[in-house]
Design an enzyme around this catalytic site. Sequence first.
Site, mmCIF file in Angstrom:
data_model
loop_
_atom_site.group_PDB
_atom_site.id
_atom_site.type_symbol
_atom_site.label_atom_id
_atom_site.label_comp_id
_atom_site.label_asym_id
_atom_site.label_seq_id
_atom_site.Cartn_x
_atom_site.Cartn_y
_atom_site.Cartn_z
ATOM 1 N N GLY A 283 0.809 -1.209 0.000
ATOM 2 C CA GLY A 283 0.000 0.000 0.000
ATOM 3 C C GLY A 283 0.842 1.259 0.000
ATOM 4 O O GLY A 283 2.066 1.225 0.119
ATOM 5 N N ARG B 292 3.766 6.262 1.899
ATOM 6 C CA ARG B 292 4.084 7.690 2.012
ATOM 7 C C ARG B 292 3.586 8.465 0.793
ATOM 8 O O ARG B 292 4.230 9.385 0.316
ATOM 9 C CB ARG B 292 5.575 7.899 2.193
ATOM 10 N N LYS C 52 3.959 12.402 -3.063
ATOM 11 C CA LYS C 52 4.872 11.360 -2.603
ATOM 12 C C LYS C 52 5.839 11.979 -1.599
ATOM 13 O O LYS C 52 6.432 13.016 -1.870
ATOM 14 C CB LYS C 52 5.637 10.773 -3.795
ATOM 15 N N ASP D 139 8.717 6.737 8.160
ATOM 16 C CA ASP D 139 8.355 8.097 8.563
ATOM 17 C C ASP D 139 7.448 8.795 7.557
ATOM 18 O O ASP D 139 6.947 9.891 7.805
ATOM 19 C CB ASP D 139 9.607 8.942 8.817
ATOM 20 N N GLY D 140 7.235 8.177 6.397
ATOM 21 C CA GLY D 140 6.338 8.759 5.403
ATOM 22 C C GLY D 140 6.911 9.946 4.661
ATOM 23 O O GLY D 140 6.207 10.573 3.869
ATOM 24 N N ARG E 66 -1.775 -1.217 -10.166
ATOM 25 C CA ARG E 66 -0.578 -2.026 -10.342
ATOM 26 C C ARG E 66 -0.944 -3.516 -10.387
ATOM 27 O O ARG E 66 -2.043 -3.902 -9.974
ATOM 28 C CB ARG E 66 0.383 -1.796 -9.166
ATOM 29 N N ASP F 55 4.582 -4.583 -7.521
ATOM 30 C CA ASP F 55 3.914 -3.355 -7.104
ATOM 31 C C ASP F 55 4.445 -2.148 -7.863
ATOM 32 O O ASP F 55 3.917 -1.042 -7.710
ATOM 33 C CB ASP F 55 4.059 -3.135 -5.595
ATOM 34 N N ASN F 56 5.459 -2.343 -8.684
ATOM 35 C CA ASN F 56 5.988 -1.276 -9.536
ATOM 36 C C ASN F 56 5.710 -1.536 -11.009
ATOM 37 O O ASN F 56 6.420 -1.035 -11.880
ATOM 38 C CB ASN F 56 7.499 -1.109 -9.328
ATOM 39 N N ASP G 224 7.966 4.585 -10.555
ATOM 40 C CA ASP G 224 8.897 4.458 -9.439
ATOM 41 C C ASP G 224 10.347 4.488 -9.910
ATOM 42 O O ASP G 224 10.885 3.494 -10.387
ATOM 43 C CB ASP G 224 8.646 3.191 -8.616
#
Length: 476
Positions: A85, A88, A108, A120-121, A178, A247-248, A257
């Site tokens: 998911g 960030r 992003k 930490d996002g 994706r 996921d990319n 990405d």
Amino acid sequence: MTIPAFRFDNTYKRALPGMWLAVDPVPAPAPKALVLNHALAQELGVALGEDAAAVLSGASLPEGAEPIAQAYAGHQFGGFSPQLGDGRAHLLGEVIDTKGRRRDIALKGSGRTPFSRGGDGKAAVGPMLREYLLGEAMHALGIPTTRALAVVATGEDVWRETALPGAVLTRVAASHVRVGTFQFFAARGEVEKLRALADYTIARHYPECATADNPYVALFQAVTGAQARLIAGWMGVGFIHGVMNTDNMALSGETIDYGPCAFMEAYAAGTVFSSIDHGGRYAYANQPLILGWNLARLAEALLPLFDADGDRAVDIANGLLEGIAGRYRAEWLAVMRAKLGLVGVEDGDADLADGLLAAMEGQGADWTLTFRRLAAAVADDGAVLPLFADAGPMRAWLGRWRARLSDGAEARLLAANPAVIARNHQVEAALAAATGGDMAPFHALLAAVTEPFVEREAFMLPAPSGFGRYVTYCGT
């Protein structure tokens, strides 16, 4: 303050409940625009003024934005994670651009979400500028890609190995659906959500599939074609993605990405740039193989939609997978014909293309310069042979190649082969300067890579010998 007026129409949130979580970005304390993509803004029908930094950092939300974090899973270096998911990233919504295309607007590095898994996002200036630069370079090369509307410094530090200035990137994408999005629901056995996602993807990206005898088989075939063209495009310019995890892999067929990615200089099939790809899974020559592997994972996810009978669904999937290698090879050969200045189709073209790679392997020949200099090599061996440690195999290849050429080859070669790519040493120098507050080298490099067929000698040469082996990191 005038906030950019995005005309949002947020179909993903509206049509696919249960596939996202509503969450607002974390406001940046002191946003300052580092780079704004006014050309892209014009495509989107948005005007970016000096005050755009606030909305493009998450400090202010534009009217109509409905921030969400999307859910997805994914195979990362071959291992399956059932929940990844947007850790960030915040999808603000969708707009219809001036050409009638639906495009996502996402932030992003904009703070933690429920998918952050302890992170930490946040993001740092260097990796966000890298994604901006590489995306614009790929776009200028004609390769489908997500793009960046802006990079905004947040005014706060993020901690990695040391303190780095923080930044938020605004990503523009055809969508963020994706392979891993499908895997998320397939792994949970949520067939109706899987079907809804497939129907949504068809309507958004491949509407012609809706009328096929089996729309989901047609969707898989359409994605295969889009991805085969994309990877062939990467291979043609020597681009190595570095993290071809499921996921990319966007179903739209866009590059997504820009983490540990780079353009290859000296040709070597096994070239790897990622610091964590110790086994070479995502090496240059393996990218077509990973294309097939990732599509196999998509086929697994779609099995319940291919046919209600499990055995029949597997047979359908196996038949689809058997065609991937041939489809990719055809797309790659089309790219190589263009790069070699060939007109028409002849039986020996594949051997000619493979023969050039064999002549280049292990010779230290720069990928971009070799192809660019073929234009001059139409008449003069000396234009390209000095790039090779052992010129013998290349000299023999040139004779076979010239016999295949027709009138106008030089112009075709110059039009097909860029003079400028984002050279690794120049990328690093520009990002280091920007991290220190000097954006001038970044803007100079950006100007060069966005006109890749214009010869600018300062941006055409490979890295100096002292630059060493290039390593990239999952910093974006």
